[in-house]
Design an enzyme around this catalytic site. Sequence first.
Site, short mmCIF file in Angstrom:
data_model
loop_
_atom_site.label_atom_id
_atom_site.label_comp_id
_atom_site.label_asym_id
_atom_site.label_seq_id
_atom_site.Cartn_x
_atom_site.Cartn_y
_atom_site.Cartn_z
N LYS A 116 -10.75 38.45 8.92
CA LYS A 116 -10.38 39.86 9.05
C LYS A 116 -11.17 40.47 10.20
O LYS A 116 -12.37 40.19 10.36
CB LYS A 116 -10.68 40.55 7.72
CG LYS A 116 -10.22 42.00 7.61
CD LYS A 116 -10.47 42.51 6.19
CE LYS A 116 -10.07 43.95 6.00
NZ LYS A 116 -10.29 44.45 4.62
N SER B 281 -6.35 46.55 2.52
CA SER B 281 -6.40 46.57 3.96
C SER B 281 -6.47 45.18 4.61
O SER B 281 -6.27 45.07 5.82
CB SER B 281 -7.62 47.39 4.40
OG SER B 281 -8.80 46.77 3.94
N SER C 34 -8.73 45.73 -1.64
CA SER C 34 -8.14 45.27 -0.38
C SER C 34 -7.92 43.78 -0.23
O SER C 34 -7.30 43.35 0.73
CB SER C 34 -9.02 45.72 0.77
OG SER C 34 -8.62 46.98 1.19
N1 GLN Z 1 -6.32 50.69 -1.09
C1 GLN Z 1 -7.69 51.09 -0.91
C2 GLN Z 1 -7.76 52.19 0.12
O1 GLN Z 1 -6.76 52.67 0.50
C3 GLN Z 1 -8.47 49.88 -0.59
C4 GLN Z 1 -9.26 49.83 0.64
C5 GLN Z 1 -10.23 48.65 0.68
O2 GLN Z 1 -10.49 47.99 -0.32
N2 GLN Z 1 -10.81 48.42 1.87
O3 GLN Z 1 -8.79 52.60 0.51
#
Ligand code: GLN
Length: 490
Positions: free
Chosen positions: A77, A152, A176
Site C-alpha cells: 500500500k 482504504s 481498511s
Molecule cells: N472506512 C474507514 C474510513 O473511511 C476506514 C479507514 C481506514 O481503516 N484507514 O475511514
Amino acid sequence: MKINYYQLSIRQLNELLKTKAITPDQLTKLVYKRLTQFKKLNAIVTSLEQYAIKQTKLITEEEINNNLLAAIPFVTKDNIATINILTTGSSKILANFIPNYDSTVNKLLTNKQAINIAKTALDELGMGGDGLQAATGHVLNPWNLKHITGGSSSGSAALVAAGIVPFALGTDTGDSIRKPAAYCGIVGFKPTYGLISRNGVFPYAPSLDTVGIFTNHVEDIAIVLDTIALPDQQDFTSVESKEKDYTKNLDENIKAKNIAILNYNDYQWNDTVKSSFDEAIKHLTDGGAKIYQIDFDKQLLQSLLPVYMIISFAEATSCHANLTGINFGIRKNGKTYQEVMTNSRTAGFGDMVKRRYIIGAYALSESHQEELFNKAKKVRQLIVEKLNAIFKKYDAFIVMPTINPAPTIKDVLEQKKVIKSEHDYLEDLLLLANLNGGPSITIPLTTFNGLPIGFSINGAPCNDQVVLNIAWFLSKRINFTNKLLGDEHE
Ligand code: GLN
C-alpha cells in the site's frame, strides 16, 4: 509445463521454486504479465518492474531452500514507505515524495528476498472506505468493474483478488483491510495493534492504525506474519506478544473453544447470506466449539461510527499538520509562510480529506473538545470494557464484516442511500477491533448477486493465534471459490 502461478499459495510457489519448475525470474515476469492483463483495475500508483527484476536476480538457491518468502511477489500500500521509491499515500500533496528511509515492514520482507512488485492505490492517506479517493482515480473491483473494492487498502485488495500476487500489505485504522477483503472475496487480517511495526508507515490515526495482510489463503497470512510481527524499538507502540511461530502453531483443532456470535435476531437477513452464515456456525459446532449468541448494547454499537470518526479525524488533523508543502511534498507559491501552506494544502488534498480535517479541528477546538473529542474517548473506553468482558468468557467473537456486498461506484458517487436505516450500524462492526486493538480477520463466506460476502472473527489483544486457527479451520470447510483464480483468466 504451463504454470498458473496465481492459483498457488506461498508454500506451493516455494515448492515450485525449490524444484526449479519455475525460476524466480520467470515468476516475476509472469506477475508483470498478469498485472498488465488487469491494468483496468487501476490498482497501482507505481510499478516497480525494473527494481523487481534487479532484486529477483539477487535471489540465491540457498535462500529459496530455507525461506518460504524468497522470490515471492507482493505489493505494498502506498502509505508504507519504501526507501528511494516514490511513496505518495495516494495524495497529490506527496506526489513527489521519495523517502530516504525504509519502513520496518518493507525492510523485513526485502531482507527475506520477497519481491515488491508495485505500490498500490489507497483512499488518500488512508481516509476513506470506497476506493474512490486516490489521486490516481477509482480502483475497480475485479469481480465486477462497476462495483467498488472498498477501502482504504483498495489496490492491495484488488491485486490479491485478481491473483496477481499471493500477498499484499495494507493498513487498517477503521476496517481498511477487512472490508475490502470482504468486498473482494479474499482473506484480510488486522493483527493486534502494535504487533507489526508502524515505523515508516504514514499515520492516519495513530491510536488505531495497524499494518496488516491480504492473501487468498489463511496459511499465507501466518507465513507473512512470522516475518513481520516483531517488536521494533522504532515504534513506541510496538508490542511484544507471547505468541510466535504462527504458521507452526496453526491448528485445526477448535474443540472446546468458546465462541460468541453477535445476536442478529432483529435483523431480516437475505436468505442466501443467512444460510451460508448458519452453515459456517454449524461447521464450528461440528468441530467441537461451543457457540453462544450474545447481545451487545445496541446504543454502543450505534456509537461505533461517530466515536471512530471523531477520534480518527481529530488525530489525522493533528498528525497531518506537517503536510504544509514547506518541509516536503508539493509546494505552491505564496507571499508568506501562511500563504504557502494554505495554497499547498488547498491544492494538495482531496475533498474527503479536507472535510475530515475540518471536523477534526472542530472536535479538538477549545470550545468543543469536551463534548466531542473527550466524550468520544470515554465512549471508546465503554466499548473496550464491554469487549474485555466478552473476551474474559469467550475465545473469539464473530460478526459479519458487512451485511451487503460491494455497492456500485455509481451509487456511491450519487450517494444513493440517503435514507438511513436503523440497521446501518451493522456495516460498521469491524470498528470494534480497532477501538480495542484486538486481532480481527475476514475470510470469504459466499457470493450474493455475483459478489462476495465475508465473515469476521475477532479476538482479544495478543491472541492472534486463536483467530487464525478458527479462520483456518473454517476456510477449509466453507465452500467458496475465487472465480478470478480460475483457468479462463489466463
Ligand atoms: N472506512 C474507514 C474510513 O473511511 C476506514 C479507514 C481506514 O481503516 N484507514 O475511514
